[in-house]
Scaffold this active site. Sequence first.
Site, PDB file in Angstrom:
ATOM      1  N   GLU A 248     -24.209  63.954 -35.970  1.00 32.97           N
ATOM      2  CA  GLU A 248     -24.036  65.166 -36.787  1.00 32.97           C
ATOM      3  C   GLU A 248     -22.737  65.880 -36.416  1.00 32.97           C
ATOM      4  OE1 GLU A 248     -27.930  66.692 -35.915  1.00 32.97           O
ATOM      5  OE2 GLU A 248     -28.801  65.094 -37.143  1.00 32.97           O
TER       6      GLU A 248
ATOM      7  N   SER B 278     -35.700  58.790 -35.762  1.00 30.76           N
ATOM      8  CA  SER B 278     -37.083  58.796 -36.257  1.00 30.76           C
ATOM      9  C   SER B 278     -38.082  58.235 -35.240  1.00 30.76           C
ATOM     10  CB  SER B 278     -37.184  58.061 -37.596  1.00 30.76           C
ATOM     11  OG  SER B 278     -36.404  58.724 -38.581  1.00 30.76           O
TER      12      SER B 278
ATOM     13  N   GLY C 288     -33.603  61.366 -38.733  1.00 26.04           N
ATOM     14  CA  GLY C 288     -34.227  62.359 -39.608  1.00 26.04           C
ATOM     15  C   GLY C 288     -34.687  61.799 -40.939  1.00 26.04           C
TER      16      GLY C 288
ATOM     17  N   GLU D 186     -27.929  55.556 -31.779  1.00 25.10           N
ATOM     18  CA  GLU D 186     -28.624  56.196 -32.887  1.00 25.10           C
ATOM     19  C   GLU D 186     -28.011  55.747 -34.215  1.00 25.10           C
ATOM     20  OE1 GLU D 186     -30.682  60.059 -31.490  1.00 25.10           O
ATOM     21  OE2 GLU D 186     -28.624  60.557 -31.982  1.00 25.10           O
TER      22      GLU D 186
ATOM     23  N   HIS E  42     -22.894  63.417 -30.849  1.00 25.74           N
ATOM     24  CA  HIS E  42     -24.000  63.165 -31.781  1.00 25.74           C
ATOM     25  C   HIS E  42     -23.431  62.918 -33.180  1.00 25.74           C
ATOM     26  CE1 HIS E  42     -27.518  63.800 -34.283  1.00 25.74           C
ATOM     27  NE2 HIS E  42     -28.233  63.512 -33.204  1.00 25.74           N
TER      28      HIS E  42
ATOM     29  N   ASN F  93     -33.884  66.408 -28.498  1.00 28.00           N
ATOM     30  CA  ASN F  93     -32.735  67.107 -29.079  1.00 28.00           C
ATOM     31  C   ASN F  93     -33.277  68.073 -30.129  1.00 28.00           C
ATOM     32  OD1 ASN F  93     -30.423  67.916 -30.384  1.00 28.00           O
ATOM     33  ND2 ASN F  93     -29.960  65.900 -31.259  1.00 28.00           N
ATOM     34  N   TRP F  94     -33.280  69.353 -29.764  1.00 23.75           N
ATOM     35  CA  TRP F  94     -33.904  70.339 -30.663  1.00 23.75           C
ATOM     36  C   TRP F  94     -32.991  70.693 -31.838  1.00 23.75           C
ATOM     37  CZ3 TRP F  94     -36.749  74.549 -27.233  1.00 23.75           C
ATOM     38  CH2 TRP F  94     -37.675  73.907 -26.409  1.00 23.75           C
ATOM     39  N   LYS F  95     -31.736  70.275 -31.771  1.00 20.44           N
ATOM     40  CA  LYS F  95     -30.756  70.583 -32.828  1.00 20.44           C
ATOM     41  C   LYS F  95     -30.728  72.100 -33.088  1.00 20.44           C
ATOM     42  CE  LYS F  95     -31.314  65.945 -34.570  1.00 20.44           C
ATOM     43  NZ  LYS F  95     -31.239  65.030 -35.691  1.00 20.44           N
TER      44      LYS F  95
ATOM     45  N   GLY G 194     -35.463  63.657 -32.014  1.00 21.06           N
ATOM     46  CA  GLY G 194     -35.116  64.891 -32.716  1.00 21.06           C
ATOM     47  C   GLY G 194     -36.368  65.609 -33.190  1.00 21.06           C
ATOM     48  N   GLY G 195     -36.744  65.378 -34.451  1.00 23.40           N
ATOM     49  CA  GLY G 195     -37.848  66.106 -35.079  1.00 23.40           C
ATOM     50  C   GLY G 195     -39.119  66.172 -34.241  1.00 23.40           C
TER      51      GLY G 195
HETATM   52  P1  PGA Z   1     -34.757  62.300 -35.352  1.00 19.17           P
HETATM   53  O1  PGA Z   1     -33.345  62.696 -34.688  1.00 19.17           O
HETATM   54  O2  PGA Z   1     -35.659  61.879 -34.222  1.00 19.17           O
HETATM   55  O3  PGA Z   1     -35.227  63.555 -36.032  1.00 19.17           O
HETATM   56  O4  PGA Z   1     -34.502  61.190 -36.294  1.00 19.17           O
HETATM   57  C1  PGA Z   1     -32.815  61.992 -33.616  1.00 19.17           C
HETATM   58  C2  PGA Z   1     -31.479  62.551 -33.206  1.00 19.17           C
HETATM   59  O5  PGA Z   1     -30.675  62.902 -34.083  1.00 19.17           O
HETATM   60  O6  PGA Z   1     -31.165  62.667 -32.002  1.00 19.17           O
END
Ligand code: PGA
Length: 254
Positions: free
Chosen positions: A96, A210, A170, A164, A94, A9-11, A231-232
């Site tokens: 967010e 994470s 994050g 999640e 998600h 997930n590149w956000k 994500g990251g």
């Molecule tokens: P993260 O994000 O790996 O940076 O913690 C995961 C996500 O929100 O899908």
Amino acid sequence: MRVPMIAGNWKMNTTVDDAVALVKAMLPGLDRVGGVDKLICPPFVSLAAAGDLLKGTSVKLGAQNVFYEAKGAYTGEVSPLMLAGMCEYVIVGHSERRQYFNETPEIVDKKVKAALAAGLKPVLCIGERLEENEAGITGEVLTRQLTASADQMYFKSGLVIAYEPVWAIGTGKSATPEQANATIGFIRKLVAHHLGADAAEGVRILYGGSVTADNIAGLMQQPEIDGALVGGASLKADDFVSITKQASEAGGAA
Ligand code: PGA
């Protein structure tokens, strides 16, 4: 037998040029990894360019969000019909989106339905916030989030669930493999309760929060965990390829 999935997930990162460069950097490594579904989810504006690069490869493409109406006066939104044919998967709900854009379980459910109706495969994200975890109501939160979308049809259509915990996203503070396994086991029981044992056995449930090249192996050893939503670390080609490789080596879940 569930095929594991590693999804990136590149956000809200990468320009179109950055996205093209990132796909080019990870594609040769990703394409060689077998036994795992590999999915990348760049921003909307880069889907076309990424899709061109992925044609004829084993790497799948997904969007990060979708609206539930097919078309009309909804300035700025992207409909499932626009995504169908462009990508195979779409992340829905998600945390967010729930947190910053007020997406309720009911809205998320409408999105899941609309995505499926357009032939897209949703990656439905659920997870509790830190204060909910500390208050001991994780089970209730997950039940509310999942029950809105507990429809037999969904699970026959390739829906993927991503657990999640919001406190792990994050933050560098991943859930332990045992914690993630226990909660995903709980989610699978919820699916079984609503939809029966077959749906529960068949549905892939990923862990997210994470995930890195350093902790993926431990997570993948757990029987309930069918992969990861990353994500990251999905923005670093070498790390994402390494995560995918390690998931393949672990052989995934039962
Ligand atoms: P993260 O994000 O790996 O940076 O913690 C995961 C996500 O929100 O899908």
